[in-house]
Enzyme design. Structure first.
Site, PDB file in Angstrom:
ATOM      1  N   GLU B  58      39.982  38.613  27.241  1.00 31.18           N
ATOM      2  CA  GLU B  58      38.743  39.250  27.707  1.00 31.18           C
ATOM      3  C   GLU B  58      38.014  39.996  26.596  1.00 31.18           C
ATOM      4  O   GLU B  58      36.786  40.079  26.598  1.00 31.18           O
ATOM      5  CB  GLU B  58      39.014  40.195  28.873  1.00 31.18           C
ATOM      6  CG  GLU B  58      39.348  39.480  30.181  1.00 31.18           C
ATOM      7  CD  GLU B  58      40.822  39.165  30.335  1.00 31.18           C
ATOM      8  OE1 GLU B  58      41.592  39.376  29.359  1.00 31.18           O
ATOM      9  OE2 GLU B  58      41.222  38.705  31.420  1.00 31.18           O
ATOM     10  N   PHE B 120      48.277  44.984  43.329  1.00 35.86           N
ATOM     11  CA  PHE B 120      48.476  44.108  42.182  1.00 35.86           C
ATOM     12  C   PHE B 120      47.159  43.951  41.405  1.00 35.86           C
ATOM     13  O   PHE B 120      46.114  43.683  41.981  1.00 35.86           O
ATOM     14  CB  PHE B 120      48.959  42.726  42.653  1.00 35.86           C
ATOM     15  CG  PHE B 120      49.113  41.756  41.525  1.00 35.86           C
ATOM     16  CD1 PHE B 120      50.062  41.966  40.528  1.00 35.86           C
ATOM     17  CD2 PHE B 120      48.299  40.634  41.439  1.00 35.86           C
ATOM     18  CE1 PHE B 120      50.190  41.083  39.476  1.00 35.86           C
ATOM     19  CE2 PHE B 120      48.430  39.741  40.383  1.00 35.86           C
ATOM     20  CZ  PHE B 120      49.382  39.969  39.399  1.00 35.86           C
ATOM     21  N   GLN B 121      47.243  44.121  40.111  1.00 30.49           N
ATOM     22  CA  GLN B 121      46.086  44.048  39.207  1.00 30.49           C
ATOM     23  C   GLN B 121      44.977  45.012  39.609  1.00 30.49           C
ATOM     24  O   GLN B 121      43.792  44.731  39.421  1.00 30.49           O
ATOM     25  CB  GLN B 121      45.557  42.611  39.082  1.00 30.49           C
ATOM     26  CG  GLN B 121      46.562  41.708  38.365  1.00 30.49           C
ATOM     27  CD  GLN B 121      45.965  40.397  37.874  1.00 30.49           C
ATOM     28  OE1 GLN B 121      45.056  39.843  38.496  1.00 30.49           O
ATOM     29  NE2 GLN B 121      46.476  39.892  36.766  1.00 30.49           N
ATOM     30  N   LYS B 170      36.945  42.089  45.867  1.00 36.60           N
ATOM     31  CA  LYS B 170      36.999  40.676  46.261  1.00 36.60           C
ATOM     32  C   LYS B 170      36.420  40.458  47.662  1.00 36.60           C
ATOM     33  O   LYS B 170      35.759  39.454  47.911  1.00 36.60           O
ATOM     34  CB  LYS B 170      38.454  40.204  46.207  1.00 36.60           C
ATOM     35  CG  LYS B 170      38.592  38.695  46.248  1.00 36.60           C
ATOM     36  CD  LYS B 170      40.039  38.286  45.979  1.00 36.60           C
ATOM     37  CE  LYS B 170      40.196  36.777  46.020  1.00 36.60           C
ATOM     38  NZ  LYS B 170      41.598  36.383  45.746  1.00 36.60           N
ATOM     39  N   MET B 486      40.618  48.150   3.180  1.00 41.78           N
ATOM     40  CA  MET B 486      40.009  49.480   3.206  1.00 41.78           C
ATOM     41  C   MET B 486      41.065  50.558   3.432  1.00 41.78           C
ATOM     42  O   MET B 486      40.988  51.639   2.859  1.00 41.78           O
ATOM     43  CB  MET B 486      38.930  49.543   4.287  1.00 41.78           C
ATOM     44  CG  MET B 486      38.017  50.748   4.172  1.00 41.78           C
ATOM     45  SD  MET B 486      37.117  50.795   2.596  1.00 41.78           S
ATOM     46  CE  MET B 486      35.562  50.024   3.067  1.00 41.78           C
TER      47      MET B 486
END
Lengths: 180, 591
Positions: B58, B120-121, B170, B486
């Site tokens: 993502e 969940f999630q 959802k 760096m």
């Protein structure tokens, strides 16, 4: 330790801190208070006092009163940062207007008997505090005023058997006919 | 069946999302499916107006959307699932917030009845993303969805642009409600960014500019965000006034690098002439930049003798770091237009010949000097060669973060805006490769190059797979010095050369890695082979990992040691051990 330390420049700033009272008019929607508080914690600003309630239910407007301290530059930042939030309508620095009234309400519980009890009642009278609960060994006083007056009252109650205090935090409004 | 079933505006939440994307002119989105967005993916499957690019992580979707946005000026859109999908978006959202990139992220959420149940999630997406978005919304009622989506696009793209997130449970995606096309009342009445500059302030600014003896224009990403008109007006202002101009990392390309008034980038790794001009100027016109710490160096020694004019659309940028004399709040395109109009009507081009002579002396110090070698490729040389090979072509450059990024800013000349995509504010290693994916989606026929470092590029390497899947011929030009360059440079300069964990001992074989993904790998060691290899890279019409082995211990100069002033720059020819030790003596800066 002979290992050279990583010494760093630290720019010290000595601008004096000021205390300002801000009135913030916001859309009353889920998460709006979290946004405001998150801004203060995320950017390291101070909150001395915070009061919030819906003030116009038809328009879903809430008014938040925040007392904050910081250098003049930080105070200016706080106002701009608040003002650019999407649900914020207006931010007014009540301290700068110099025409604002600030009030706080406190409920003060005092426990004691005999002379202490009499003295507490006498002082409450002098401060125009009301008795809103009483038992044979305690009082709950309701007192309204500016922060300083309430602090003073609480200090006086301490040796007389102060048990606990509940304060609302500051609410502020401008003098005169104009709204914010 | 009720009459409502024939109403074309009756649809599911998932369908509304796709419909809103179409109504906002979105043609490409970047995303990754998961349980909480399946209804939306089902809608995407059944249409062809919005193309979905499947990323591999993502974070890649977010950076690709950023690259897409920055190279087109249109908002980038990412679609992710709940929980880890949303938390993986935190980095790109923060990146976009810092760099003012319009990004619309749609995230799935567990059904409303499960919110708060540790489902969940599930995660508190709006809570987590509140500080890293311009605004975010959790939509609990399908009938609010259209309004929120339209407002999201409006908020992302107006005022100071930025990322927004719409979290859609959802059950709301499945529920049927009424859609409406975008309309003005979709937006909070409290949101009204100021566009037009105050006329009195503009007059004050013109008076300062007209009376300047040692002026400088300091422009930033805001000019590019404002659109092509702002760029045109900035160039015209430079022409009309004859003033020198420098720019931040984010602002490169607004004024052409080949222009005669160009001083190069300013700031920590900016040119000597740009920083000295800033330090010694008497009037500074800051357009769409924000006096970031990488620009100012030590704030109490920043341009001590100048009157400062600051144009910014965000009032909170004014007086945040540096106190300015004439703030002008509004859109910089608008305000530049007004300034030009007043200047042309009432002022004459000031005579600043002496100032330009002084600048010429600073230029003569040649602060970007480096020693070329016949044995080993110098990273600066590699970027110069890349620039020469791509000059005049339709090219877009993205970068990762570190030394290679600064060298790219110093040595690659940008002639136009929207051609340079880099993570400036947040400094996100791993930005460049997915950003290149996004740029290439927006510009399929252009040459898109990610100038990368070997450490950064491994953070989001998986997006090579996306590039191969969608036949996006991005070129990943890796300046491979085996170090986090760096970090190593700072350890050398500031921490007694104790190179704590800045060396990658196990480097992948980038050629084989490219081939494993189905791309093309090229490796070059010798300066003599560089130009030929770059030509080969350009001519290949597939994704390329270009492993350019460069001098491993080269440092990026010039440099303002942080916490020091603009006139305390460390120049490359002075950067022997003694001078370096002296420059950093007395302490080291915190940032």
């Amino acid at each position: 330790m002979n290992q050279p330390a990583s010494a760093y420049f630290i720019e010290e700033r000595h601008d004096p801190n000021e205390t300002h009272t801000l009135s913030v008019l916001v859309q009353n929607e889920p998460g709006v208070l979290a946004r405001v508080i998150g801004l203060f914690s995320g950017r390291g600003y101070n909150i001395e006092s915070l009061t919030v309630s819906e003030t116009e239910s038809q328009k879903h407007l809430s008014r938040i009163t925040i007392v904050t301290t910081g250098t003049p530059m930080v105070i200016e930042q706080i106002k701009h940062q608040l003002d650019r939030m999407i649900p914020v309508y207006r931010v007014v620095d009540m301290t700068l207007t110099k025409r604002s009234i600030e009030r706080e309400l406190a409920m003060v519980k005092v426990r004691g008997q005999g002379e202490h009890r009499v003295e507490a009642l006498r002082l409450a009278d002098a401060f125009r505090a009301r008795v809103i609960d009483a038992t044979t060994e305690s009082f709950v006083f309701e007192i309204t005023g500016n922060t300083e007056k309430i602090n003073q009252f609480i200090d006086l109650m301490r040796p007389l058997g102060l048990v606990e205090v509940s304060r609302t935090g500051v609410a502020a409004i401008g003098r005169g006919p104009e709204g914010m | 069946m009720s009459d409502k079933s024939h109403d074309p505006n009756q649809m599911t939440g998932a369908a509304m999302i796709v419909r809103a994307l179409i109504d906002h002119g979105v043609t490409d989105i970047f995303g990754y499916p998961g349980g909480a967005v399946l209804p939306i993916y089902d809608e995407i499957f059944q249409q062809s107006e919005v193309q979905h690019i499947l990323v591999r992580h993502e974070q890649g979707a977010g950076h690709a959307a950023e690259g897409y946005a920055r190279s087109t000026g249109r908002p980038g859109v990412a679609l992710v699932t709940s929980g880890p999908g949303a938390t993986n978006m935190v980095t790109p959202l923060t990146d976009a917030l810092m760099d003012s990139i319009p990004l619309v992220c749609i995230s799935g959420q567990v059904p409303t009845h499960l919110i708060g149940n540790d489902a969940f999630q599930e995660c508190d997406t709006v809570g987590i993303t509140r500080p890293c978005t311009k605004h975010n919304w959790l939509v609990r009622d399908v009938n609010d969805l259209a309004k929120v989506l339209h407002e999201a696009f409006y908020v992302a793209t107006t005022g100071r642009p930025g990322p927004v997130l719409v979290d859609v449970p959802k059950d709301v995606q499945f529920a049927t409600g009424t859609y409406h096309p975008p309309r003005k009342s979709d937006v909070h009445r409290s949101y009204a960014p100021r566009v037009k500059g105050d006329a009195t302030q503009i007059r004050k600014a013109v008076a300062l500019l007209a009376g300047a003896k040692r002026p400088v224009i300091y422009s930033g990403g805001g000019v590019i965000n404002s659109g092509p008109e702002a760029t045109r007006l900035l160039r015209e202002l430079v022409e009309v006034t004859g003033f020198p101009i420098t720019s931040t990392l984010m602002g490169l390309g607004a004024y052409p690098a080949s222009g005669k008034s160009w001083l190069g980038m300013l700031g920590m790794h900016g040119t000597y002439e740009a920083n000295m001009t800033m330090h010694d100027c008497d009037v500074m016109l800051c357009v769409g930049a924000r006096f970031d710490d990488r620009i100012t160096g030590r704030v109490d020694a920043f341009s001590p003798g100048s009157k400062k004019i600051h144009i910014d659309i965000d009032p909170s940028s004014i007086n945040k770091n540096i106190r300015v004399d004439v703030p002008i709040i509004g859109d910089c395109g608008n305000i530049l237009g007004d300034i030009l109009q007043v200047f042309k009507a009432e002022a004459k081009k000031p005579d600043i010949k002496a100032w330009w002579q002084q600048i010429a002396q600073w230029r003569a110090r040649n602060s970007l000097y480096y020693r070329k070698s016949n044995d080993v490729i110098l990273p600066q040389h590699a970027i110069q060669s890349l620039f020469e090979a791509t000059r005049g072509r339709d090219t877009y450059i993205t970068t990762e973060v570190g030394q290679h990024q600064m060298w790219a800013a110093q040595f690659y000349g940008f002639e136009e805006p929207h051609r340079w995509m880099t993570s400036g504010g947040l400094g996100t290693m791993g930005y460049g490769l997915p950003a290149a994916v996004g740029v290439q989606v927006a510009h399929p026929d252009s040459l898109v190059i990610d100038i990368a470092g070997d450490a950064s590029v491994q953070m989001t390497m998986q997006e090579m797979s996306t590039a191969v899947q969608y036949e996006l011929p991005i070129k990943i030009f890796i300046l491979n010095n085996q170090y986090m360059g760096m970090v190593r440079q700072w350890q050398q300069l500031l921490h007694g050369n104790r190179l704590s964990h800045s060396y990658s001992e196990a480097m992948p074989d980038f050629v084989k890695l490219a081939e494993a993904y189905g791309g093309v790998g090229i490796q070059v060691h010798k300066p003599g082979d560089l130009d030929g290899a770059i030509q080969e890279m350009i001519s290949v019409k597939r994704p390329v990992l270009f492993d350019c082995r460069v001098a491993s211990l080269e440092n990026c100069f010039p440099m303002i040691p942080s916490g020091k002033a603009h006139n305390e720059m460390l120049l490359p020819e002075q950067a022997n051990d003694e001078a370096t030790a002296k420059a950093f003596a007395g302490g080291k800066a915190l940032v």
